[in-house]
Design an enzyme around this catalytic site. Structure first.
Site, short mmCIF file in Angstrom:
data_model
loop_
_atom_site.label_atom_id
_atom_site.label_comp_id
_atom_site.label_asym_id
_atom_site.label_seq_id
_atom_site.Cartn_x
_atom_site.Cartn_y
_atom_site.Cartn_z
N HIS A 123 -1.88 3.68 5.63
CA HIS A 123 -1.91 4.45 4.37
C HIS A 123 -3.30 4.32 3.75
O HIS A 123 -3.77 3.22 3.52
CB HIS A 123 -0.87 3.91 3.38
CG HIS A 123 0.54 4.24 3.76
ND1 HIS A 123 1.50 4.57 2.85
CD2 HIS A 123 1.15 4.30 4.97
CE1 HIS A 123 2.65 4.83 3.47
NE2 HIS A 123 2.45 4.66 4.77
N LYS A 125 1.49 -8.54 -2.51
CA LYS A 125 0.55 -9.58 -2.07
C LYS A 125 1.19 -10.76 -1.32
O LYS A 125 0.47 -11.54 -0.69
CB LYS A 125 -0.20 -10.16 -3.29
CG LYS A 125 -1.21 -9.22 -3.89
CD LYS A 125 -2.49 -9.21 -3.07
CE LYS A 125 -3.36 -8.03 -3.36
NZ LYS A 125 -3.23 -6.92 -2.43
N TYR A 171 -5.78 -4.05 -4.54
CA TYR A 171 -4.62 -3.66 -3.74
C TYR A 171 -4.88 -3.86 -2.25
O TYR A 171 -4.03 -4.38 -1.52
CB TYR A 171 -4.24 -2.20 -4.04
CG TYR A 171 -2.87 -1.82 -3.52
CD1 TYR A 171 -1.73 -2.13 -4.24
CD2 TYR A 171 -2.72 -1.18 -2.30
CE1 TYR A 171 -0.47 -1.81 -3.76
CE2 TYR A 171 -1.47 -0.85 -1.81
CZ TYR A 171 -0.35 -1.17 -2.55
OH TYR A 171 0.89 -0.86 -2.05
C1 PHB Z 1 8.07 -2.57 0.46
O1 PHB Z 1 8.99 -3.39 0.64
O2 PHB Z 1 7.93 -1.57 1.17
C2 PHB Z 1 7.12 -2.79 -0.65
C3 PHB Z 1 7.35 -3.83 -1.54
C4 PHB Z 1 6.46 -4.03 -2.59
C5 PHB Z 1 5.38 -3.18 -2.75
C6 PHB Z 1 5.15 -2.16 -1.85
C7 PHB Z 1 6.03 -1.96 -0.80
O3 PHB Z 1 4.53 -3.35 -3.81
#
Ligand code: PHB
Ligand code: APR
Length: 389
Positions: free
Chosen positions: A72, A297, A385
């Site tokens: 992504h 994270k 991020y």
């Molecule tokens: C996910 O489980 O896909 C997931 C969890 C937390 C996030 C982003 C994706 O911040």
């Protein structure tokens, strides 16, 4: 039994550490309280930073991730009926991969077993001994037997509820920093095609929602809920109407529905325990720190901890120097606190608090507006991020 490094916990931290040590010719034994089937089926997060992808690839366990994971290059922030793209790749030169944590676990278990690594499942009553000496040991049960491992080091990779952190010697003067949030996340797995090419983090007065993915045919969706709520209170219809309400927008985008085949509620907490080392005991991953999932994270911090640990152990065994091991805790905590800040900031930015004043709600909206209208602020979010520094 005798080994160089005894590792408690076969989560991402313990398994990757064992694998990185193996690549350096350092021996370890991993003790895990659950079964292989259980650890390979536990649904957790799924966002891998570029640095995490690079470590897995260099360690020879990134092949399936690269093939099956989805790269992504951006994320979306949704609020006030609009969607705003944060172009992670343009702003930082980096990207993320969405690849479920339990798939990372499967790849690591397979790699350890292929290399005849010692990985003991379903152990019980793990107890730590002699952490102040140069010969620490672990006792535990395995089947009907009581066993003992002597090692040079003990690595607590046993998650938030493990036994290593509480065993930290008193002289270490452990200090815990903690914040519990008054909300949880309701997570579902859905059989459908993706609704969006990128993750959508949505702020709404009814509460936060997140559109994520698992594969071309399975999607992962979350919405903010009361942490004491029960899955049984949420029929499929109620879930869909809540998600549609929170993801309403004026550009015609609509969430795809499908068969919901898993529901769970997760609580949200920020937690750091210092120091991360004392004598011959070292902590890594969730054993030492927890972040709320909003910043994605958790897994990445576990990976960066064990990379530091592996480098320290490599220096110890191959160059006879303890320098890197000595500074492990301080080095790891620098990154941990920055990730704690980012995860807390994202949580505050996107969730709805029952006791927020009208003024505070406007401040939250203004902060979001600032981020999507300022390249500098969007870059700061993107850097955090993707884990750019
Ligand atoms: C996910 O489980 O896909 C997931 C969890 C937390 C996030 C982003 C994706 O911040
Ligand atoms: N003895 C042996 N094993 C134990 C014990 C114990 N007393 N206590 C816990 N364990 C095992 C758990 O069963 C689990 O498999 O330790 C493992 C810890 O793994 P995780 O909780 O996944 O922690 P970690 O490896 O640090 O990975 C952090 O997991 O919670 C997510 O979002 C978080 O992605 C992050 C990642």
């Amino acid at each position: 039994m005798r080994t160089q490094v005894a590792i408690i916990g076969a989560g991402p931290a313990g398994l990757l550490l064992s694998h990185l040590l193996h690549l350096q010719g350092i021996e370890s034994i991993v003790l895990e309280s659950r079964s292989r089937a259980e650890i390979e089926a536990t649904i957790r997060a799924g966002v891998l930073e570029q640095g995490t992808m690079d470590i897995l690839t260099e360690a020879g366990v990134g092949e399936r991730m690269r093939r099956e994971g989805a790269l992504h290059r951006g994320i979306e922030l949704a609020f006030g009926g609009g969607r705003h793209r944060i172009d992670l790749n343009e702003l930082t030169g980096k990207a993320i991969t969405v690849y479920p944590q339990h798939e990372v676990i499967k790849d690591l278990v397979a790699a350890r077993l292929a290399a005849q690594g010692q990985l003991l499942f379903e152990v019980g009553a793990v107890t730590l001994h002699g952490l102040d000496s140069e010969r620490p040991s672990l006792s535990f049960t395995h089947g009907d037997e009581i066993r003992r491992i002597e090692a040079d080091f003990v690595m607590g990779c046993d998650g938030f509820h493990g036994v290593a952190r509480p065993a930290m010697p008193e002289q270490a003067r452990r200090q815990d920093y903690q914040r519990n949030y008054p909300f949880g996340w309701f997570g579902i797995l859905v059989e459908s095609a993706p609704s969006s090419e990128e993750l959508i983090y949505a702020q709404h007065e009814r509460g936060f929602a997140l559109v994520s993915t698992r594969s071309p045919i399975v999607q992962r969706l979350y919405f903010q809920c009361d942490p004491s709520d029960h899955v049984s209170n949420w029929s499929d219809d109620r879930i869909w109407s809540e998600l549609h309400a929170r993801l309403e927008n004026h550009d015609g985008w609509r969430l795809k529905e499908g068969r919901i085949f898993q529901k769970n509620i997760i609580s949200m907490r920020s937690f750091v325990s210092t120091p991360m080392q004392a004598g011959r005991l070292f902590l890594a991953g969730d054993a030492a720190h927890i972040v709320p999932p909003t910043g994605a994270k958790g897994l990445n911090l576990a990976v960066s901890d064990v990379q530091l640990l592996a480098r320290g152990l490599e220096q110890f065994y191959h160059q006879g120097s303890e320098q890197r091991l000595q500074s492990y805790g301080a080095d790891a905590l620098k990154r941990v606190w920055r990730a704690e800040y980012f995860s807390w900031m994202m949580t505050r930015l996107l969730h709805t608090s029952a006791d927020a004043t009208a003024f505070e709600c406007e401040m939250q909206r203004a902060e979001l507006d600032n981020i999507v209208n300022s390249r500098a602020l969007a870059t700061a979010l993107a850097e955090n991020y993707v884990g750019a520094f």
